[in-house]
Design an enzyme around this catalytic site. Structure first.
Site, PDB file in Angstrom:
ATOM      1  CB  VAL A  11      44.466  37.833  48.978  1.00  0.00           C
ATOM      2  CG1 VAL A  11      45.920  38.419  49.799  1.00  0.00           C
ATOM      3  CG2 VAL A  11      44.873  38.055  47.534  1.00  0.00           C
ATOM      4  CB  VAL A 121      52.442  48.074  44.351  1.00  0.00           C
ATOM      5  CG1 VAL A 121      53.312  47.963  43.229  1.00  0.00           C
ATOM      6  CG2 VAL A 121      51.313  49.140  44.752  1.00  0.00           C
ATOM      7  CB  ILE A 125      57.720  42.251  44.638  1.00  0.00           C
ATOM      8  CG1 ILE A 125      57.473  41.376  43.462  1.00  0.00           C
ATOM      9  CG2 ILE A 125      59.074  42.821  44.644  1.00  0.00           C
ATOM     10  CD1 ILE A 125      57.492  42.134  42.083  1.00  0.00           C
ATOM     11  CD  GLU A 179      42.124  42.793  40.878  1.00  0.00           C
ATOM     12  OE1 GLU A 179      41.596  43.089  41.946  1.00  0.00           O
ATOM     13  OE2 GLU A 179      43.239  42.151  41.117  1.00  0.00           O
ATOM     14  CG  ASP A 190      45.534  45.335  38.815  1.00  0.00           C
ATOM     15  OD1 ASP A 190      44.926  45.357  40.057  1.00  0.00           O
ATOM     16  OD2 ASP A 190      46.594  44.924  38.573  1.00  0.00           O
ATOM     17  CE  LYS A 194      48.528  45.459  41.097  1.00  0.00           C
ATOM     18  NZ  LYS A 194      48.485  44.297  40.405  1.00  0.00           N
ATOM     19  N   GLY A 291      48.760  36.083  43.045  1.00  0.00           N
ATOM     20  CA  GLY A 291      48.675  34.496  43.496  1.00  0.00           C
ATOM     21  C   GLY A 291      48.660  34.381  44.882  1.00  0.00           C
TER      22      GLY A 291
HETATM   23  P1  NAP Z   1      38.915  36.658  45.678  1.00  0.00           P
HETATM   24  O1  NAP Z   1      39.239  35.582  45.371  1.00  0.00           O
HETATM   25  O2  NAP Z   1      37.704  37.089  44.715  1.00  0.00           O
HETATM   26  O3  NAP Z   1      38.218  36.910  47.327  1.00  0.00           O
HETATM   27  C1  NAP Z   1      37.183  37.834  47.911  1.00  0.00           C
HETATM   28  C2  NAP Z   1      36.851  37.238  48.911  1.00  0.00           C
HETATM   29  O4  NAP Z   1      35.988  38.436  49.423  1.00  0.00           O
HETATM   30  C3  NAP Z   1      35.828  36.214  49.255  1.00  0.00           C
HETATM   31  O5  NAP Z   1      36.053  35.313  50.089  1.00  0.00           O
HETATM   32  C4  NAP Z   1      34.240  36.826  48.831  1.00  0.00           C
HETATM   33  O6  NAP Z   1      33.341  35.947  49.536  1.00  0.00           O
HETATM   34  C5  NAP Z   1      34.769  37.964  49.832  1.00  0.00           C
HETATM   35  N1  NAP Z   1      33.635  39.033  49.506  1.00  0.00           N
HETATM   36  C6  NAP Z   1      33.356  39.556  48.370  1.00  0.00           C
HETATM   37  N2  NAP Z   1      32.580  40.449  48.643  1.00  0.00           N
HETATM   38  C7  NAP Z   1      32.069  40.829  49.754  1.00  0.00           C
HETATM   39  C8  NAP Z   1      31.324  41.442  50.570  1.00  0.00           C
HETATM   40  N3  NAP Z   1      30.437  42.316  49.691  1.00  0.00           N
HETATM   41  N4  NAP Z   1      31.162  41.394  51.694  1.00  0.00           N
HETATM   42  C9  NAP Z   1      31.806  40.318  52.369  1.00  0.00           C
HETATM   43  N5  NAP Z   1      32.752  39.343  51.879  1.00  0.00           N
HETATM   44  C10 NAP Z   1      32.851  39.603  50.512  1.00  0.00           C
HETATM   45  O7  NAP Z   1      39.466  37.955  45.729  1.00  0.00           O
HETATM   46  P2  NAP Z   1      41.189  37.965  46.049  1.00  0.00           P
HETATM   47  O8  NAP Z   1      41.951  37.753  44.810  1.00  0.00           O
HETATM   48  O9  NAP Z   1      41.477  36.956  47.235  1.00  0.00           O
HETATM   49  O10 NAP Z   1      41.667  39.647  46.231  1.00  0.00           O
HETATM   50  C11 NAP Z   1      41.367  40.194  47.198  1.00  0.00           C
HETATM   51  C12 NAP Z   1      41.883  41.383  47.189  1.00  0.00           C
HETATM   52  O11 NAP Z   1      43.333  41.331  47.250  1.00  0.00           O
HETATM   53  C13 NAP Z   1      41.563  42.268  46.160  1.00  0.00           C
HETATM   54  O12 NAP Z   1      41.627  43.746  46.466  1.00  0.00           O
HETATM   55  C14 NAP Z   1      42.623  42.177  45.207  1.00  0.00           C
HETATM   56  O13 NAP Z   1      42.784  43.364  44.101  1.00  0.00           O
HETATM   57  C15 NAP Z   1      43.885  41.938  45.951  1.00  0.00           C
HETATM   58  N6  NAP Z   1      44.937  41.374  45.496  1.00  0.00           N
HETATM   59  C16 NAP Z   1      44.825  40.179  44.684  1.00  0.00           C
HETATM   60  C17 NAP Z   1      45.831  39.533  44.248  1.00  0.00           C
HETATM   61  C18 NAP Z   1      45.922  37.950  43.767  1.00  0.00           C
HETATM   62  O14 NAP Z   1      46.859  37.602  43.172  1.00  0.00           O
HETATM   63  N7  NAP Z   1      44.446  37.435  43.651  1.00  0.00           N
HETATM   64  C19 NAP Z   1      47.269  39.918  44.491  1.00  0.00           C
HETATM   65  C20 NAP Z   1      47.322  41.304  44.999  1.00  0.00           C
HETATM   66  C21 NAP Z   1      46.255  42.139  45.477  1.00  0.00           C
HETATM   67  P3  NAP Z   1      32.855  34.524  49.193  1.00  0.00           P
HETATM   68  O15 NAP Z   1      34.149  33.661  49.492  1.00  0.00           O
HETATM   69  O16 NAP Z   1      31.710  34.189  49.826  1.00  0.00           O
HETATM   70  O17 NAP Z   1      32.614  34.766  47.906  1.00  0.00           O
HETATM   71  N1  HSE Z   2      44.939  40.907  39.032  1.00  0.00           N
HETATM   72  C1  HSE Z   2      46.070  41.299  39.812  1.00  0.00           C
HETATM   73  C2  HSE Z   2      47.017  40.978  38.885  1.00  0.00           C
HETATM   74  C3  HSE Z   2      46.361  40.802  41.131  1.00  0.00           C
HETATM   75  O1  HSE Z   2      46.840  40.103  38.179  1.00  0.00           O
HETATM   76  O2  HSE Z   2      48.298  41.462  38.931  1.00  0.00           O
HETATM   77  C4  HSE Z   2      47.714  41.304  41.716  1.00  0.00           C
HETATM   78  O3  HSE Z   2      47.721  42.592  42.154  1.00  0.00           O
END
Ligand code: NAP
Ligand code: HSE
Length: 401
Positions: A11, A121, A125, A179, A190, A194, A291
Site C-alpha cells: 500500500v 474497508v 472502493i 495480510e 479481517d 471490516k 492490491g
Molecule cells: P506490507 O506489504 O507487509 O508492508 C508493510 C510495510 O511496513 C513494510 O514496508 C515494512 O517494512 C513496514 N513495517 C512493518 N513493520 C514495521 C515496523 N515495526 N516498523 C517500521 N516499519 C514496519 O503491508 P501492506 O499490504 O502494504 O499493508 C499495510 C496496511 O494496509 C495494513 O494495515 C493492511 O491491513 C492494510 N491494507 C492492505 C491492503 C492490501 O491490499 N495489501 C488493502 C487494504 C488495507 P519492510 O519493507 O522493511 O519490511
Molecule cells: N488482506 C486484505 C484482503 C487486504 O485480502 O482483503 C485488503 O484489506
C-alpha cells in the site's frame, strides 16, 4: 503539503505511485518513509528519506502521518503520538480501527485533527465516505458484503480453475492481497473487522468484531466446491449484519450463494458492500478490495480530503457498545456433511426432525440439504446426531438465495 509515510510495502508503494502520478495537479512532499529494514531500499529513488528510526519521522514538520505498517503495535503508539502532536492521520489499518477505533477517534477530536481510514474497508472502493456523508439521513438497518479480497480470490480460483487452496493462497500473497499473517484473511478476522467498522458507522454504536459469529474458509475443500456447482451455487465468504430493536446480529462465514444472487458475480479480489437504507433502499458498492493501486487510490483520496478540508464527523466509534446476536433466527437452508458409516440412522433422525430435506450425496459421505425454521433448529439436529454417536464431526454450510 508535507506527509510522512509509515510502511513502504504494497500500500505504501501504491500511495507513492499515486502521489507521483498526480504531481502536476498536487505537489505533496514526502518528508520520510519508515520501514523495518532499510537495506532493502538502497537502490530506491527515495533511499535518502527512508529510515528505520521513528524519531526521524517526528522531527520533521508534517501535516499528515500516513500509517501503512499494519498490525496493532507499534502502529498504535505512532498514531497516538501523531494525534497528540496535532498531526492528522490517514491509515488503512482495519485491525487498529476495530480494536482501538474508540480511543483514536476520541483523541483526534480532542486534538482537533482528522483521522481518516477509507482504505481500511473494501480496499479501493469508496464506501466509508458515502456511508457517513452521502447516506446521512438514512437509517441503515442491514448490510451484506464480501469484504476480503484474498479469500474471494482463493474461492474463485478453486471454483473456476480447480486450483488447490494452498497454491492460490500463495498466489494471493505474491500479488500483495494477503495480510502479513494470512490467518487474518482465511479465518475471517479481517472481514469481521471490516464488518464491525461498517456496522459501527451504520448503526451509530460500537460493534465489536469478535462478537460476530466467525468462521473462515480454511476448511473449504474441493468437495464443497463440487456440491456448490451441483446445486447452481458458488461459495463466498460473506459478512452480514442487521439491526433490529437496538440489537445487532451478524456473521462472517463461508456461504453457498445461489448463482442468481448478486454476490455470486463478485470474483477474485473484488469486494462488494450492499446497504439497506430506509429511504435509499438497496445500494451496492463494488470494486477491487485489495492490491497496490486500488488501495493506494483510497489512501490518496483521504490525504486529499484532509488537504482540502473535507472532513466529516465520525463520532460513532465513541458511542456505547451494541450487543450482538450470533445465530440466524429465521428460516434458513444449510448443507450438512457427515463422514460416518451410520448414514441411514442420520437420515432417519433428520427425517424425524425436519419437514424438508434433500440427500445430495450418500456415496463417499453423506451430504444433505436441510430447510429449517432457524439455525438453532439445525444446530439441535447436529447435537442430537453427535449425542447418539452417529457422527463425531459434521460440517454445515448455510445457503443464501
Ligand atoms: P506490507 O506489504 O507487509 O508492508 C508493510 C510495510 O511496513 C513494510 O514496508 C515494512 O517494512 C513496514 N513495517 C512493518 N513493520 C514495521 C515496523 N515495526 N516498523 C517500521 N516499519 C514496519 O503491508 P501492506 O499490504 O502494504 O499493508 C499495510 C496496511 O494496509 C495494513 O494495515 C493492511 O491491513 C492494510 N491494507 C492492505 C491492503 C492490501 O491490499 N495489501 C488493502 C487494504 C488495507 P519492510 O519493507 O522493511 O519490511
Ligand atoms: N488482506 C486484505 C484482503 C487486504 O485480502 O482483503 C485488503 O484489506
Amino acid at each position: 503539503m508535507k506527509i510522512a509515510i509509515l510502511g513502504y510495502g504494497t500500500v505504501g508503494k501504491g500511495l507513492v505511485q499515486m502521489i507521483e502520478g498526480n504531481k502536476n495537479k498536487r505537489n505533496i512532499e514526502i518528508t520520510s518513509i519508515l520501514v523495518r529494514d532499510k537495506n532493502k531500499y538502497k537502490s530506491s529513488k527515495y533511499a535518502n528519506i527512508i529510515t528505520e528510526n521513528i524519531e526521524d519521522v517526528f522531527k520533521e514538520d508534517i501535516d499528515i502521518l500516513v500509517e501503512l505498517i499494519g498490525g496493532l503495535h507499534p502502529s498504535y503508539e505512532y498514531i497516538k503520538r501523531a494525534l497528540e502532536s496535532k498531526i492528522n492521520v490517514v491509515t488503512a489499518n482495519k485491525d487498529m480501527l476495530a480494536e482501538y477505533g474508540d480511543k483514536l477517534v476520541k483523541l483526534a477530536k480532542e486534538n482537533n485533527v482528522s483521522l481518516k481510514f477509507e482504505a481500511s474497508v473494501g480496499g479501493g472502493i469508496p464506501v466509508l465516505k458515502p456511508l457517513t456523508e452521502s447516506l446521512e439521513g438514512n437509517s441503515i438497518d442491514s448490510m451484506y458484503a464480501i469484504l476480503n479480497g484474498t479469500t474471494n480470490f482463493i474461492l474463485s480460483k478453486m471454483y473456476n480453475e480447480g486450483l488447490s487452496y494452498d497454491e492460490v493462497l500463495k498466489e494471493a500473497q505474491e500479488l500483495g492481497f494477503a495480510e502479513a499473517n494470512p490467518e487474518a484473511d482465511v479465518e475471517g478476522y479481517d472481514a469481521a473487522r471490516k464488518l464491525s467498522i461498517l456496522s459501527t458507522l451504520a448503526y451509530n454504536g460500537r460493534v465489536y468484531w469478535k462478537d460476530f459469529y466467525l468462521e473462515g474458509i480454511s476448511k473449504i475443500d474441493m468437495k464443497d466446491i463440487n456440491y456448490a456447482k451441483q446445486m447452481g451455487c458458488k461459495i463466498k465468504l460473506v459478512g452480514q449484519s442487521k439491526k433490529k430493536n437496538e440489537k445487532v446480529s451478524g456473521y462472517v462465514r463461508p456461504v453457498l450463494v445461489d448463482n442468481n444472487n448478486l454476490l455470486s458475480q463478485i470474483d477474485n479480489e473484488y469486494n462488494i458492500v450492499v446497504f439497506n437504507g430506509d429511504s435509499i433502499g438497496e445500494l451496492s458498492f463494488v470494486g477491487k478490495g485489495a492490491g497496490k493501486e486500488p488501495t493506494g487510490s483510497a489512501v490518496y483520496a483521504d490525504v486529499m480530503d484532509i488537504f482540502n478540508n473535507r472532513i466529516a464527523k465520525i463520532d460513532q466509534f465513541t458511542k456505547e457498545k451494541i450487543e450482538v446476536e450470533k445465530t440466524i433466527n429465521n428460516k434458513c437452508q444449510a448443507l450438512l456433511r457427515f463422514k460416518s458409516p451410520k448414514k441411514e440412522e442420520i437420515i432417519s433422525l433428520i427425517n424425524a426432525c425436519i419437514d424438508e430435506y434433500d440427500v445430495i450425496d450418500d456415496n463417499d459421505e453423506l451430504a444433505v440439504m436441510v430447510y429449517a425454521g432457524s439455525e438453532y433448529e439445525i444446530n439441535n439436529i447436529l447435537c442430537l446426531i453427535k449425542d447418539k454417536g452417529y457422527c463425531e464431526e459434521s460440517r454445515k454450510l448455510l445457503k443464501i438465495s
